[in-house]
Design a protein around this motif. Structure first.
Motif, mmCIF file in Angstrom:
data_model
loop_
_atom_site.group_PDB
_atom_site.id
_atom_site.type_symbol
_atom_site.label_atom_id
_atom_site.label_comp_id
_atom_site.label_asym_id
_atom_site.label_seq_id
_atom_site.Cartn_x
_atom_site.Cartn_y
_atom_site.Cartn_z
ATOM 1 N N SER A 478 42.713 28.184 -46.321
ATOM 2 C CA SER A 478 43.689 27.856 -47.370
ATOM 3 C C SER A 478 43.511 28.798 -48.549
ATOM 4 O O SER A 478 44.486 29.293 -49.134
ATOM 5 N N GLY A 479 42.215 29.074 -48.887
ATOM 6 C CA GLY A 479 41.943 29.974 -50.013
ATOM 7 C C GLY A 479 42.530 31.343 -49.752
ATOM 8 O O GLY A 479 43.187 31.934 -50.630
ATOM 9 N N ASN A 480 42.332 31.831 -48.496
ATOM 10 C CA ASN A 480 42.866 33.158 -48.151
ATOM 11 C C ASN A 480 44.378 33.175 -48.271
ATOM 12 O O ASN A 480 44.974 34.119 -48.818
ATOM 13 N N ARG A 481 44.997 32.102 -47.777
ATOM 14 C CA ARG A 481 46.465 32.049 -47.827
ATOM 15 C C ARG A 481 46.950 32.067 -49.274
ATOM 16 O O ARG A 481 47.919 32.736 -49.621
ATOM 17 N N LEU A 482 46.244 31.291 -50.116
ATOM 18 C CA LEU A 482 46.625 31.198 -51.523
ATOM 19 C C LEU A 482 46.512 32.570 -52.172
ATOM 20 O O LEU A 482 47.426 33.031 -52.887
ATOM 21 N N ALA A 483 45.382 33.254 -51.865
ATOM 22 C CA ALA A 483 45.168 34.578 -52.468
ATOM 23 C C ALA A 483 46.247 35.540 -52.014
ATOM 24 O O ALA A 483 46.867 36.249 -52.838
ATOM 25 N N ILE A 484 46.543 35.524 -50.666
ATOM 26 C CA ILE A 484 47.581 36.428 -50.150
ATOM 27 C C ILE A 484 48.915 36.113 -50.835
ATOM 28 O O ILE A 484 49.659 37.006 -51.253
ATOM 29 N N GLY A 485 49.198 34.805 -50.971
ATOM 30 C CA GLY A 485 50.459 34.375 -51.596
ATOM 31 C C GLY A 485 50.576 34.901 -53.030
ATOM 32 O O GLY A 485 51.632 35.401 -53.439
ATOM 33 N N MET A 486 49.427 34.812 -53.757
ATOM 34 C CA MET A 486 49.466 35.257 -55.152
ATOM 35 C C MET A 486 49.664 36.775 -55.236
ATOM 36 O O MET A 486 50.492 37.265 -56.022
ATOM 37 N N VAL A 487 48.917 37.514 -54.392
ATOM 38 C CA VAL A 487 49.053 38.984 -54.400
ATOM 39 C C VAL A 487 50.488 39.361 -54.058
ATOM 40 O O VAL A 487 51.124 40.210 -54.712
ATOM 41 N N MET A 488 50.997 38.661 -53.017
ATOM 42 C CA MET A 488 52.345 38.945 -52.529
ATOM 43 C C MET A 488 53.387 38.729 -53.644
ATOM 44 O O MET A 488 54.225 39.583 -53.905
ATOM 45 N N SER A 489 53.303 37.556 -54.334
ATOM 46 C CA SER A 489 54.311 37.285 -55.370
ATOM 47 C C SER A 489 54.152 38.262 -56.533
ATOM 48 O O SER A 489 55.148 38.714 -57.114
ATOM 49 N N SER A 490 52.881 38.640 -56.852
ATOM 50 C CA SER A 490 52.705 39.628 -57.935
ATOM 51 C C SER A 490 53.361 40.939 -57.553
ATOM 52 O O SER A 490 54.026 41.589 -58.373
ATOM 53 N N LEU A 491 53.200 41.346 -56.271
ATOM 54 C CA LEU A 491 53.788 42.620 -55.824
ATOM 55 C C LEU A 491 55.313 42.573 -55.913
ATOM 56 O O LEU A 491 55.959 43.526 -56.355
ATOM 57 N N ILE A 492 55.897 41.409 -55.469
ATOM 58 C CA ILE A 492 57.365 41.286 -55.525
ATOM 59 C C ILE A 492 57.820 41.386 -56.990
ATOM 60 O O ILE A 492 58.753 42.139 -57.332
ATOM 61 N N LEU A 493 57.109 40.664 -57.853
ATOM 62 C CA LEU A 493 57.464 40.680 -59.282
ATOM 63 C C LEU A 493 57.327 42.091 -59.849
ATOM 64 O O LEU A 493 58.231 42.611 -60.532
ATOM 65 N N ALA A 494 56.166 42.715 -59.499
ATOM 66 C CA ALA A 494 55.896 44.059 -60.041
ATOM 67 C C ALA A 494 56.978 45.037 -59.609
ATOM 68 O O ALA A 494 57.505 45.833 -60.420
#
Ligand SMILES: Nc1ncnc2c1ncn2[C@@H]1O[C@H](COP(=O)(O)OP(=O)(O)OP(=O)(O)O)[C@@H](O)[C@H]1O
Length: 533
Positions: A478-494
Motif C-alpha cells: 500500500s505504501g508503494n502504491r501511495l508513493a507511486i500515486g503521489m509521484v505520478m500526480s506530481s508529474l501530471i501537475l508539473a
C-alpha cells in the motif's frame, strides 16, 4: 496405457521412472479397458507392480476412513501370486544366518517349499528329537526391492499431493508412511518370532488357543524355526464335521480368544483371516503368522467401550464426544451435522441389545460417518476394526447363527463397571492429585523465577502473531502504491504547469504527462486485479 492410467502418468511426469513405468506400461493387457471400473483398474495396476505395491494396497484397504468404499472393497481382493525360490537358496540363507550346516541344524529338511509368501517361504523340517518343524526363510534381496519401491512410492505420493490438491483428503504421504512402518515391522522376522513367543506365553494356560512354539536356538535374522501345526483350515467344512465339538463351538472359541486378546491383554492378532487359523484334532484352535500385531492402549480401549455402550444406550451427545476423542479431524467439524448423522446411525440399532448387534456392520457404518466428516481414525483402532470385521466373516461362514458380539458383551460391561468402581475412581483421583501436587510443588519456584526476571528487567515475552507477515507485505504494498500515486500526480501537475507557462516545453511536458498517465492506468489496473478497489 494398460488400465487407463496414461493421463495420470503424463500429468505427474512419470515416464522418466523407467523401471517402475516399464512394468506398468508394458504389462500384458488381460481385460478390455472399457469394462474396468476405477477401483478395479487400481487393483490390477497394483497387482502388476509387484509385492510391495500389493502389500501397500492391502494396508490401504484397512483405511476405509480415508479411501472410497468401492476402492477398499476391490483392494481387499488383492492376491499375491509370488513364485517360490529354489530350495538350495533357502538352505544357503539358513546356513548363513544360523552359522551351521543344514544337516547339523535339522534331522530332516525338505527343500521343496510348503508355501511361498510375499516376504518369505516356508519349508518343512524335523528336529533331532523328532518334532515336526517349519522353517520360515526371508526372500533373498527382498529388503532392497522394498526399499526401492518405497522410495518410488514416496515420490509418487508427494507428486500426487502437489499436483492434485483434492487428493490431500486421502493423505497419500501419510498412507505411504503408515505402510512403510508396517512393512518394516513385517520384514523383521525377529519381531514376528518375539510376538509369537509373547502370545505363546499369554495363552499358555488357555486350552482353547494353541500358539506354535518358537525354537529360539534356530531362529535368527532372516530365519524363524517353529513347531509344525498339523490341523485343518477353519473353512474346511468337511473336516469340521469330524471334530469332537460343533462348528458353532469352534467359532465361539475363536471369537472369545480374540476378545480376550483385545480386552484383557491389549494386544491382538491383526490378520485373523481363514488361512491363519488351524483347527486341531481336539477342536481347539491355533493361530499362525504373528507378523501383524495390533496394540490397544487402555485409553483407546475405553473409547471403544464407550462407543459400543453409547450405541446400545442411544446416547447421541456422548457419542459425539467419543467420536471427537477417537479421531483427528482434517478440517473444522460441523457438530450439528455430525450429531444428526450419529443420531441416524444409532437409530438403526434402536432396541437391539449389545449382544445381538452385528459388530462388523456397525463398525463399518461408524467408519463411514468418520469418512464423511473427514475425521481420521487412529491406525490401531482401524486395525482392530478391520480384524473384527474379518473375524466376524470367518465366524459367520462356519456358524451363521453365531454373533461375535455375544463374546464381546461381557468384556464391555465388565470394563465399564470397573471404570466406575469406587476403587478405580479413587485411583484416578489419586493420580490426578499426584499430578496436581507436582504442579503445586513446582509453582512457587517457577513464580519466584519469573518475578525475579521481571524485577531485573530480564523478562522477555516472545509473541508470534499469525498472519503478521502477510500484514507487513500488504502495508509495504500500500505504501508503494501511495508513493507511486503521489509521484505520478506530481508529474501530471508539473507537466501541466510547465505546458501552461511555456509552450516551447511541449516536447518535455507531453511525454512526462503520457508516462504519468500510463503509470496511473497501470496503478488502477493493479488495484482492480487485487480486488480491493
Ligand atoms: N507353524 C506352521 N505350521 C504349519 N504350517 C505353517 C506354519 N506356519 C506357516 N505355515 C504355512 O505357511 C504358510 C505361510 O505362512 P505365513 O502366513 O506365516 O507366511 P507369510 O510370509 O507371512 O505369508 P504372507 O506374506 O502371504 O502373509 C501358511 O499359510 C501355512 O500354510
Amino acid at each position: 496405457m494398460n488400465y487407463g492410467f496414461d493421463d495420470l502418468v503424463d500429468q505427474l511426469g512419470l515416464r522418466r521412472y523407467l523401471r517402475w513405468g516399464r512394468r506398468l506400461l508394458f504389462w500384458k493387457r488381460t481385460e478390455p479397458e472399457i469394462k474396468l471400473t476405477r477401483a478395479k483398474r487400481i487393483r490390477l495396476a497394483l497387482e502388476s507392480l509387484g509385492v510391495t505395491f500389493i502389500k501397500f494396497g492391502q494396508v490401504v484397504s484397512t483405511r476405509p476412513d480415508l479411501v472410497p468404499r468401492d476402492v477398499v472393497a476391490e483392494l481387499e481382493k488383492l492376491q499375491e501370486r509370488v513364485p517360490s525360490f529354489p530350495g538350495e537358496i533357502a538352505i544357503a540363507i539358513i546356513e548363513r544366518e544360523l552359522g551351521e550346516p543344514i544337516d547339523k541344524l535339522y534331522a530332516e529338511f525338505d527343500p521343496a517349499p510348503l508355501a511361498a509368501g510375499s516376504l518369505g517361504q516356508v519349508h518343512k523340517a524335523r528336529h533331532h528329537d523328532g518334532t515336526p518343524l517349519v522353517v520360515k526363510v526371508k526372500r533373498p534381496d527382498i529388503d532392497r526391492v522394498i526399499e526401492q519401491d518405497l522410495s518410488l512410492m514416496h515420490e509418487l505420493a508427494t507428486m500426487i499431493e502437489r499436483h492434485f490438491p483434492d487428493a490431500e483428503v486421502f493423505d497419500p504421504v501419510g498412507l505411504v508412511n503408515q505402510f512403510s512402518r508396517t512393512i518394516h515391522r513385517e520384514l523383521q522376522f525377529s519381531r514376528e518370532a518375539r510376538s509369537t513367543d509373547e502370545f505363546y506365553r499369554l495363552f499358555q494356560d488357555d486350552a482353547t488357543l494353541y500358539v506354535p512354539k518358537i525354537y529360539s536356538d534356530m531362529t535368527q535374522g532372516d530365519i524363524i524355526t517353529m513347531e509344525f501345526i498339523d490341523g485343518y483350515r477353519i473353512d474346511d467344512e468337511q473336516e469340521l464335521q469330524n471334530l469332537p465339538i460343533s462348528a458353532h463351538e469352534v467359532a465361539a472359541n475363536g471369537a472369545r480368544i480374540f476378545m480376550k486378546m483385545v480386552f484383557e491383554f491389549g494386544v491382538f492378532h491383526a490378520d485373523p483371516h481363514p488361512g491363519n487359523f488351524r483347527v486341531l484334532h481336539d477342536g481347539s484352535l491355533c493361530l499362525i503368522d504373528y507378523g501383524m500385531i495390533g496394540v490397544l492402549e487402555e485409553e483407546r480401549r475405553d473409547l471403544l467401550v464407550d462407543l459400543l455402550l453409547n450405541v446400545a444406550k442411544q446416547d447421541t451427545n456422548k457419542l459425539v464426544e467419543v467420536v471427537l476423542n477417537i479421531g483427528k479431524a482434517k478440517r473444522a467439524v460441523d457438530h450439528q451435522l455430525l450429531r444428526a448423522d450419529l443420531r441416524d446411525f444409532i437409530g438403526n440399532y434402536y432396541g437391539i441389545p449389545l449382544d445381538q448387534i452385528s459388530v462388523g456392520k456397525m463398525l463399518t457404518d461408524f467408519i463411514n460417518i468418520l469418512a464423511i466428516h473427514r475425521i481420521r481414525c487412529p491406525v490401531d483402532i482401524m486395525l482392530l476394526i478391520r480384524a473384527m470385521i474379518t473375524l466376524e466373516g470367518v465366524a459367520s461362514r462356519i456358524a451363521p447363527e453365531l454373533n461375535i458380539a455375544q463374546e464381546m458383551e461381557p468384556y464391555i460391561y465388565k470394563l465399564s463397571s470397573e471404570r466406575y468402581h469406587p476403587r478405580a475412581i479413587a485411583s484416578r483421583i489419586w493420580s490426578e492429585a499426584c499430578s496436581f501436587s507436582k504442579v503445586m510443588h513446582d509453582l512457587p519456584e517457577q513464580v519466584g523465577r519469573t518475578l525475579g526476571k521481571l524485577a531485573d528487567d530480564e523478562l522477555q515475552i516472545h509473541l508470534d502473531h499469525k498472519g503478521i507477515d502477510h500484514l507487513t507485505t500488504e502495508m509495504d504494498r500500500s505504501g508503494n502504491r501511495l508513493a507511486i500515486g503521489m509521484v505520478m500526480s506530481s508529474l501530471i501537475l508539473a507537466s501541466a504547469i510547465t505546458l501552461s507557462s511555456d509552450t516551447r516545453l511541449v516536447y518535455i511536458s507531453i511525454p512526462i504527462f503520457m508516462m504519468s498517465s500510463l503509470l496511473g492506468i497501470w496503478l488502477i489496473y493493479g488495484v482492480f486485479r487485487s480486488g480491493r478497489l
